[in-house]
Design an enzyme around this catalytic site. Structure first.
Site, PDB file in Angstrom:
ATOM      1  N   LYS A 247       0.939  -1.187  -0.041  1.00 12.32           N
ATOM      2  CA  LYS A 247       0.103   0.031   0.108  1.00 12.32           C
ATOM      3  C   LYS A 247       0.813   1.142   0.126  1.00 12.32           C
ATOM      4  O   LYS A 247       1.940   1.210   0.503  1.00 12.32           O
ATOM      5  CB  LYS A 247      -0.943  -0.010   1.378  1.00 12.32           C
ATOM      6  CG  LYS A 247      -1.644   1.141   1.607  1.00 12.32           C
ATOM      7  CD  LYS A 247      -2.911   1.515   0.562  1.00 12.32           C
ATOM      8  CE  LYS A 247      -3.618   2.748   0.580  1.00 12.32           C
ATOM      9  NZ  LYS A 247      -4.362   3.202  -0.286  1.00 12.32           N
TER      10      LYS A 247
ATOM     11  N   CYS B  97      -2.700   9.750  -6.258  1.00 13.16           N
ATOM     12  CA  CYS B  97      -3.641   9.558  -5.445  1.00 13.16           C
ATOM     13  C   CYS B  97      -4.926  10.650  -5.713  1.00 13.16           C
ATOM     14  O   CYS B  97      -4.586  11.759  -5.577  1.00 13.16           O
ATOM     15  CB  CYS B  97      -3.224   9.573  -4.092  1.00 13.16           C
ATOM     16  SG  CYS B  97      -4.615   9.335  -2.926  1.00 13.16           S
TER      17      CYS B  97
HETATM   18  O1  RRO Z   1      -5.682   5.547  -0.615  1.00 11.05           O
HETATM   19  C1  RRO Z   1      -6.585   5.923  -1.465  1.00 11.05           C
HETATM   20  O2  RRO Z   1      -7.497   6.711  -1.471  1.00 11.05           O
HETATM   21  C2  RRO Z   1      -6.074   5.647  -2.792  1.00 11.05           C
HETATM   22  C3  RRO Z   1      -4.848   5.991  -3.469  1.00 11.05           C
HETATM   23 BR1  RRO Z   1      -3.280   6.595  -2.204  1.00 11.05          BR
HETATM   24  C4  RRO Z   1      -4.509   5.851  -4.883  1.00 11.05           C
HETATM   25  O3  RRO Z   1      -3.456   6.092  -5.346  1.00 11.05           O
HETATM   26  N1  RRO Z   1      -5.658   5.493  -5.508  1.00 11.05           N
HETATM   27  C5  RRO Z   1      -6.778   5.200  -5.088  1.00 11.05           C
HETATM   28  O4  RRO Z   1      -7.836   4.883  -5.933  1.00 11.05           O
HETATM   29  N2  RRO Z   1      -6.884   5.517  -3.609  1.00 11.05           N
END
Ligand code: RRO
Length: 310
Positions: A44, A128
């Protein structure tokens, strides 16, 4: 047939592995990927400090895909760095995703990764969509260049970037011009399509709590956009930058399509969330069967060889 691939000198026994995000936040989840048929373990996205993320509900599935506004919940950079020695138990590469809340945070994390053992590569997340008040770096070409300029002063491990999807042809050219100026190991196309809206007509409500229901879209909804991004960057980027496909892969046929467009490896997000680690063996079997039927012994026999009609 062999599903093996290699990215910037890193060998993977299977070209299929997890997308950063679903089921890769805790050591137990990462272990499960290690014990599966996934070709690599991708963590993650990490921030410098541990984060709780956005309020729940923050993930919702429809028959055609998912919407999420997780808001970067993660155990913090040091946790994923420490996990590297535990990942050694699995005979596959461990890749760390990082997504600093500022350029300085990204530079600090990349500095700390210099010379680290047991980390095969870094996937720097430029896309993100879900941290309120933070734009997606990948949509700002000058910011992307400025960050890469700083990052490549410090990086020693193979480093790639996770890109948002692009939709306008000049934008592909503009981002490719930035990326081609740096010794990237790979480019992952694509992150979720940012700021979509899924609603429930019955309750007349949004389905996730953060950001008035807006969130990143994944799954079937996004496969054509993902393939377009894989294909465009495959044709525009220096040949030593590998393309990793991500978006709408739930079958061997979907993975085949990504590779035909130019992907060297394929990540699985929404379907992994839905199915768990058995998706890696099932999709591998399906892809192997398609390759056998078509007479392809390995990935490179058809990678990038999409035909046009003229
Ligand atoms: O954690 C998120 O809300 C998230 C991330 Br970092 C990302 O790169 N892509 C996404 O769809 N959610």
């Amino acid at each position: 047939v062999s599903l093996a691939t290699s990215i910037a000198g890193v060998s993977l026994s299977s070209c299929l592995y997890n997308a950063s995000g679903p089921l890769c936040t805790t050591a137990e989840e990462l272990d499960a990927i290690g014990n599966s048929e996934a070709g690599a373990i991708l963590s993650k996205s990490a921030t410098l400090e541990k984060r709780a993320g956005n309020p729940e509900p923050r993930y919702f599935e429809t028959p055609w895909g998912s919407i999420n506004s997780m808001g970067l919940p993660n155990e913090g950079f040091q946790y994923y760095l420490d996990y590297a020695s535990r990942a050694e138990a699995f005979a596959k590469p461990y890749i760390m995703s990082i997504s600093g809340l500022s350029h300085q945070d990204n530079v600090d994390m990349i500095k700390a990764l210099a010379g680290q053992k047991h980390i095969a590569a870094i996937e720097l997340n430029l896309s993100c969509p879900n941290v309120p008040g933070k734009p997606q770096t990948g949509y700002d070409f000058e910011q992307s260049r400025a960050l890469l300029q700083r990052v490549f002063e410090h990086v020693s491990l193979p480093l790639g970037v996770k890109l948002p999807p692009y939709f306008d042809l000049p934008h592909f050219d503009m981002m490719a011009a930035v990326l081609n100026d740096y010794p990237l190991a790979f480019v992952t196309c694509v992150n979720s399509i940012g700021n979509g809206l899924v609603i429930d007509p019955e309750s007349e409500s949004v389905v996730i709590k953060p950001k008035s229901g807006f969130g990143g879209i994944g799954g079937d909804f996004i496969k054509p956009t993902a393939l377009a991004n894989v294909r465009k960057f495959y044709t525009l980027l220096n040949k030593d930058i590998a393309i990793i496909g991500c978006g709408g892969v739930k079958s061997g046929l979907d993975a085949f399509e990504h590779i035909l467009c130019g992907a060297s490896a394929v990540q699985i997000g929404t379907q992994f969330m839905r199915e768990g680690t058995t998706c890696f063996s099932r999709i591998a079997r399906e892809l192997g069967e398609i390759m056998q039927q078509k007479g392809y012994a390995d990935i490179t026999s058809f990678q990038g060889k999409l035909r046009s009609l003229d």
